[in-house]
Scaffold this motif. Structure first.
Motif: not given
Length: 344
Positions: A54, A90, A117, A119, A210, A216
């Protein structure tokens, strides 16, 4: 442009970074394991860090905009992750930075007013949802429900909640929190749920992935930490569940147990109800199963394990859980619980 690895063991360097981050209303995250800075005239002008997979604490001074700093920082962090065998990452960032990360290959998962957020890598939320669809094989017109549980360990309370939900819907998906930050390892928790629901033909038990109650999406859950970011992480986690899992898996209702003990969980449930309304989804709260007029909880089981009170434990866990607790592995976990002050 000189990029420097920050010495996280140096209080002086950490304080330098903390001071720089405050300019951007960001706090240093103590879970960070690798941190990069770029300096100009010995002063920090850009930074990015990571905690496992992360990316966090990303900030660039306005004077460095347009200098390719984002690409340099992110590429270096991802290369470090590759060296550690991490191929999916992430990033938490402000919504205003979302386009910057999309420009270097990240894809958006979800966002609130204050946090986004994204990824990048081999896995993705779309792949995760498609794999779940394959495992579920629900008919198009079925009425489906969702439960998300940690089950640390699986109790008669959990079993009761799933049974009640299964009576109301055609199908029930139980996602067991995959994040391994609990006293009972994930591999054991999910197996106990599967054994404790084997008598329910319309229930499917899967790992949460996840993207659900994880480091995350909701790091505060495992810290039981109430701070300014708590509400935003709750909004983010519940929004991901609603717009990705529920909408894409044809789930209309999420079931939760009434929460008489934990304030964080209560706030999470309140946030979830508001979020789900926005997506036309339902949240149904089921009263907790009680034993001797006390709501059954996993935390109660862990406390009874510390006290070696097997008589009371046997009253509030299924036979399959009791058998595991009395096994060699179960006793090893009990010993760790006795020597731990963790809330999980």
């Amino acid at each position: 442009m000189n990029i420097e690895t920050l010495n996280l063991n140096s209080n002086y360097q950490k304080n330098e970074l903390k001071t720089f981050l405050k300019k951007f209303e960001l706090n240093f995250d103590e879970t960070i394991d690798y941190s990069l800075v770029i300096r100009k005239d010995e002063e920090i002008v850009a930074t990015a860090s990571k905690s496992k997979n992360i990316i966090k604490c990303f900030a660039i001074d306005d004077s460095m905009r347009g200098e390719g700093v984002t690409n340099t920082l992110v590429t270096t962090l991802l290369n470090k992750s590759f060296d550690q065998g991490i191929f999916h990452s992430f990033v938490f960032t402000k919504p205003s930075n979302e386009s910057i990360f999309k420009g270097v290959g990240f894809k958006s998962i979800s966002k609130t007013d204050k946090v986004a957020l994204l990824e990048i890598g081999l896995n993705s939320i779309d792949k995760t949802i498609e794999n779940m669809k394959t495992a579920l094989k629900w008919s198009v017109d079925s009425n489906n429900g969702l439960l998300i549980m940690n089950c640390n360990p699986f109790t008669l309370g959990h079993q009761y909640l799933i049974e009640k939900a299964s009576e109301k819907m055609d199908n029930i998906l139980v996602l067991v929190v995959e994040e391994d930050k609990s006293s009972f390892p994930f591999i054991d928790r999910i197996e106990l749920v599967k054994k404790g629901t084997a008598h329910l033909s319309n229930v499917t038990v899967l790992p949460s992935s996840e993207y659900v109650i994880s480091s995350a999406t909701f790091p505060n859950y495992f810290l039981r930490k109430e701070d300014d970011s708590l509400t935003e992480f709750m909004k983010l986690d519940t929004k991901i569940t609603a717009e990705h899992f529920c909408k894409k898996l044809n789930i209309s209702t999420r079931f939760v147990g009434e929460e008489p003990y934990c304030e964080v969980t209560n706030k999470y449930n309140e946030t979830m109800i508001e979020t789900f309304k926005e997506f036309g989804l339902n949240v149904e709260i089921i009263p907790r199963k009680e034993s001797d007029n006390i709501a059954i909880s996993a935390s109660c089981v862990r406390q009874l394990l510390k006290e070696d009170n097997w008589n009371e434990i046997s009253k509030i866990v299924p036979a399959t859980t009791l058998e595991f607790l009395q096994s060699t592995k179960g006793k090893e976990i009990t010993d760790r619980i006795k020597n731990s002050s963790s809330v999980h």
